[in-house]
Design an enzyme around this catalytic site. Structure first.
Site, PDB file in Angstrom:
ATOM      1  N   CYS A  97       0.842  -1.198   0.000  1.00 34.37           N
ATOM      2  CA  CYS A  97       0.000   0.000   0.000  1.00 34.37           C
ATOM      3  C   CYS A  97       0.878   1.248   0.000  1.00 34.37           C
ATOM      4  CB  CYS A  97      -0.897  -0.024   1.240  1.00 34.37           C
ATOM      5  SG  CYS A  97      -2.015   1.378   1.358  1.00 34.37           S
ATOM      6  N   HIS A 138      -9.230  -3.798  -1.945  1.00 30.56           N
ATOM      7  CA  HIS A 138      -8.231  -3.037  -1.180  1.00 30.56           C
ATOM      8  C   HIS A 138      -8.643  -1.564  -1.100  1.00 30.56           C
ATOM      9  CE1 HIS A 138      -3.899  -2.270   0.003  1.00 30.56           C
ATOM     10  NE2 HIS A 138      -4.291  -1.057  -0.355  1.00 30.56           N
TER      11      HIS A 138
END
Length: 163
Positions: A88, A130
């Site tokens: 991320c 996500h």
């Protein structure tokens, strides 16, 4: 404009984003800037909370040219299971396997305010989940099954491609 990326553990990343109620010029400019920001940081997806905005908005790089813009996205169906490595932009140098649905059906709006439904599977389904997690105040490290270093994550991905 390239936005700075909000980094974990900033509270904004753990806050549920607000629904977009109107398509404005500011929202369209934000979508354009989010695309530029995602590309500048070599990301495959970016959610509004990652740039300091509490809005249900995300962008996903589909290929070299095409970007999927999601306004008020919601997963209406999911099936199967897939475990794979994630990372991320808001949590640098953290890698790990996460279980996600293999397939999803998504409902969202585009920048013209048109509503769409789409099916996604595998890698695209993972990215969608996500980014929607970000919009719901969740980060992938809360779901990690196994943590990896960058080198271990790269090796894992190489071995997976060889299978």
């Amino acid at each position: 404009m390239i936005y700075p990326i909000i980094l974990y553990p900033d509270r904004l990343l753990m806050t549920v984003s607000e629904e977009v109620t109107e398509i404005t010029d500011e929202l369209i400019a934000m979508l354009d800037n989010m695309q530029q920001t995602m590309k500048a940081h070599d990301g495959v997806g970016l959610a509004a909370p990652q740039i300091g905005k509490r809005l249900q908005v995300a962008v996903i790089q589909l290929d070299d040219e095409e970007v999927l813009e999601l306004i008020n996205p919601i997963i209406i169906e999911e099936s199967g299971e897939s475990i794979d490595v994630e990372a991320c932009l808001s949590i640098p140098d953290q890698y790990g396997t996460v279980s996600r649905a293999q397939q999803v059906v998504l409902r969202y709006f585009d920048r013209q305010g048109l509503e769409y439904e789409m099916e996604a599977s595998d890698y695209l389904a993972r990215i969608i989940q996500h980014e929607i997690d970000h919009l719901n105040g969740k980060v992938f490290i809360d779901k990690i099954i196994q943590r990896f270093t960058r080198e271990e994550a790269e090796k894992y991905m190489e071995e997976k491609q060889d299978d």
